[in-house]
Design a protein around this motif. Sequence first.
Motif, PDB file in Angstrom:
ATOM      1  N   VAL A 230      -4.452   7.181   1.478  1.00 43.16           N
ATOM      2  CA  VAL A 230      -3.980   5.799   1.593  1.00 43.16           C
ATOM      3  C   VAL A 230      -4.538   5.018   0.417  1.00 43.16           C
ATOM      4  O   VAL A 230      -5.749   5.063   0.153  1.00 43.16           O
ATOM      5  CB  VAL A 230      -4.439   5.157   2.922  1.00 43.16           C
ATOM      6  CG1 VAL A 230      -3.911   3.724   3.016  1.00 43.16           C
ATOM      7  CG2 VAL A 230      -3.984   5.989   4.113  1.00 43.16           C
ATOM      8  N   THR A 231      -3.680   4.304  -0.298  1.00 42.28           N
ATOM      9  CA  THR A 231      -4.100   3.496  -1.439  1.00 42.28           C
ATOM     10  C   THR A 231      -3.550   2.086  -1.277  1.00 42.28           C
ATOM     11  O   THR A 231      -2.344   1.916  -1.037  1.00 42.28           O
ATOM     12  CB  THR A 231      -3.582   4.087  -2.765  1.00 42.28           C
ATOM     13  OG1 THR A 231      -4.090   5.408  -2.935  1.00 42.28           O
ATOM     14  CG2 THR A 231      -4.009   3.232  -3.948  1.00 42.28           C
TER      15      THR A 231
ATOM     16  N   GLY B  25     -14.426   6.364  -7.140  1.00 33.75           N
ATOM     17  CA  GLY B  25     -13.870   6.369  -8.495  1.00 33.75           C
ATOM     18  C   GLY B  25     -12.358   6.297  -8.537  1.00 33.75           C
ATOM     19  O   GLY B  25     -11.735   6.729  -9.517  1.00 33.75           O
ATOM     20  N   ASN B  26     -11.752   5.757  -7.495  1.00 38.38           N
ATOM     21  CA  ASN B  26     -10.298   5.682  -7.460  1.00 38.38           C
ATOM     22  C   ASN B  26      -9.768   4.707  -8.502  1.00 38.38           C
ATOM     23  O   ASN B  26     -10.314   3.630  -8.703  1.00 38.38           O
ATOM     24  CB  ASN B  26      -9.839   5.244  -6.067  1.00 38.38           C
ATOM     25  CG  ASN B  26      -8.347   4.966  -6.023  1.00 38.38           C
ATOM     26  OD1 ASN B  26      -7.546   5.872  -6.146  1.00 38.38           O
ATOM     27  ND2 ASN B  26      -7.969   3.692  -5.878  1.00 38.38           N
ATOM     28  N   ASP B  27      -8.685   5.082  -9.169  1.00 36.64           N
ATOM     29  CA  ASP B  27      -7.991   4.216 -10.119  1.00 36.64           C
ATOM     30  C   ASP B  27      -6.584   3.988  -9.582  1.00 36.64           C
ATOM     31  O   ASP B  27      -5.754   4.902  -9.572  1.00 36.64           O
ATOM     32  CB  ASP B  27      -7.941   4.883 -11.496  1.00 36.64           C
ATOM     33  CG  ASP B  27      -7.371   3.955 -12.568  1.00 36.64           C
ATOM     34  OD1 ASP B  27      -6.526   3.111 -12.235  1.00 36.64           O
ATOM     35  OD2 ASP B  27      -7.775   4.089 -13.732  1.00 36.64           O
TER      36      ASP B  27
ATOM     37  N   PHE C 137       0.847  -1.200   0.000  1.00 37.95           N
ATOM     38  CA  PHE C 137       0.000   0.000   0.000  1.00 37.95           C
ATOM     39  C   PHE C 137       0.877   1.243   0.000  1.00 37.95           C
ATOM     40  O   PHE C 137       2.097   1.170   0.210  1.00 37.95           O
ATOM     41  CB  PHE C 137      -0.913   0.015   1.227  1.00 37.95           C
ATOM     42  CG  PHE C 137      -0.173   0.159   2.530  1.00 37.95           C
ATOM     43  CD1 PHE C 137      -0.110   1.378   3.178  1.00 37.95           C
ATOM     44  CD2 PHE C 137       0.484  -0.930   3.107  1.00 37.95           C
ATOM     45  CE1 PHE C 137       0.583   1.519   4.376  1.00 37.95           C
ATOM     46  CE2 PHE C 137       1.169  -0.801   4.297  1.00 37.95           C
ATOM     47  CZ  PHE C 137       1.217   0.431   4.932  1.00 37.95           C
ATOM     48  N   ALA C 138       0.241   2.386  -0.233  1.00 39.79           N
ATOM     49  CA  ALA C 138       0.953   3.657  -0.259  1.00 39.79           C
ATOM     50  C   ALA C 138       0.268   4.650   0.655  1.00 39.79           C
ATOM     51  O   ALA C 138      -0.961   4.635   0.801  1.00 39.79           O
ATOM     52  CB  ALA C 138       1.021   4.206  -1.680  1.00 39.79           C
TER      53      ALA C 138
ATOM     54  N   ALA D  65      -7.674  -4.276  -1.767  1.00 43.88           N
ATOM     55  CA  ALA D  65      -6.946  -3.973  -3.002  1.00 43.88           C
ATOM     56  C   ALA D  65      -7.779  -3.127  -3.949  1.00 43.88           C
ATOM     57  O   ALA D  65      -8.958  -3.406  -4.195  1.00 43.88           O
ATOM     58  CB  ALA D  65      -6.536  -5.263  -3.684  1.00 43.88           C
ATOM     59  N   GLY D  66      -7.176  -2.049  -4.456  1.00 44.65           N
ATOM     60  CA  GLY D  66      -7.846  -1.171  -5.403  1.00 44.65           C
ATOM     61  C   GLY D  66      -8.624  -0.045  -4.770  1.00 44.65           C
ATOM     62  O   GLY D  66      -9.180   0.797  -5.478  1.00 44.65           O
ATOM     63  N   GLN D  67      -8.657   0.027  -3.450  1.00 46.71           N
ATOM     64  CA  GLN D  67      -9.400   1.079  -2.763  1.00 46.71           C
ATOM     65  C   GLN D  67      -8.455   2.136  -2.173  1.00 46.71           C
ATOM     66  O   GLN D  67      -7.306   1.856  -1.853  1.00 46.71           O
ATOM     67  CB  GLN D  67     -10.271   0.495  -1.649  1.00 46.71           C
ATOM     68  CG  GLN D  67     -11.434  -0.341  -2.133  1.00 46.71           C
ATOM     69  CD  GLN D  67     -12.338  -0.788  -0.995  1.00 46.71           C
ATOM     70  OE1 GLN D  67     -11.874  -1.187   0.075  1.00 46.71           O
ATOM     71  NE2 GLN D  67     -13.645  -0.731  -1.231  1.00 46.71           N
TER      72      GLN D  67
END
Length: 326
Positions: free
Chosen positions: A204-205, A242-244, A193-194, A226-228
């Motif tokens: 946070v991603t 709508g996070n990418d 994660f980041a 994952a992906g959120q």
Amino acid sequence: MLNNNSSEKRNNAAIEEAAQWFVRMSNQPASVVLQQSFQQWLDDCPLNSQAYQQTERLWQDLHAPAREAARSGWHRRKKQSSFTFMPAFKWASLAASLVMLTTAGALWRDAGLLQRGFADYAAAPGSHSEFTLSDGSRVYLDGDSAINAKFNADERNIELIRGRAWFDVTRNENRPFMVTGGRAQVQVLGTAFAVELEPDVTKVTVERGLVAVHASDFVDSINLQAGQSASVSQNQIAYIDGNDTEISLAWKRGLIMMNQTPLKTVLEELSKYSSGRIILHDKSLENLPVSGVFQTKNPDAVFDALRSTLKLTVVRVPGLMTIIYR
């Protein structure tokens, strides 16, 4: 078309040279030789005189940058020095003043200098750092980023001081991995994660696995898979709709991806990869939309795009500042 491109290049060159001459001439008193060289430059081409007048008008609103640029001494050639006797206390006073002046100039050009200097791990603007922690977890620090690490037998704690970092955490159920950044606290066992510090929020991603995001100001917390992504601000903790992930983590692949992104946000992004301070002179341009994909190792390509696509003027004083206006 070629003639237009050539004319634009000459005009841009004249503007950048005018900025450099303005700094030199602001460092009074100017020597006779410098004044003669300046006049020769003005007489060489009508564009030079026009560019200098334009620069004078612009920098009337930028007194602090102009003073700092003149003081920094970046433009001076090395001169022959002569030794003059001076009492020890005066030498010490002079040395202290020079240190303070040099430090002030360095901090003005690079606001994160001290934070990175005292951190356990850091990456300067225009660079990145990849390393492995003592527990086997991998870390990627983006430009102008810094962290502190404090591990013991029971837990692993990371403090994100500046910028953003990506973590690939080695799973250990007996030693929770906690990252604190701004108002956010992120707890994981094993995942990738980041965490990113922005002026008003912490983002946070999650690339892989599951994390729990807490906020230091209130009890609420949310789980991310994952992906959120989520943002933590002074008032709330919330999912980012709508996070990418590909776009959110593009910086880890050395890319700057913009899709109708406000110019202010673009310049904040560029500051991680470009030396010196970036100044947007006209605040009415902050929300100007910018789109494109660029490499982080080539920030000049973004400045070129601002010139050609948005018709903005970009004046660069190498190593010191970049001024953008229309």
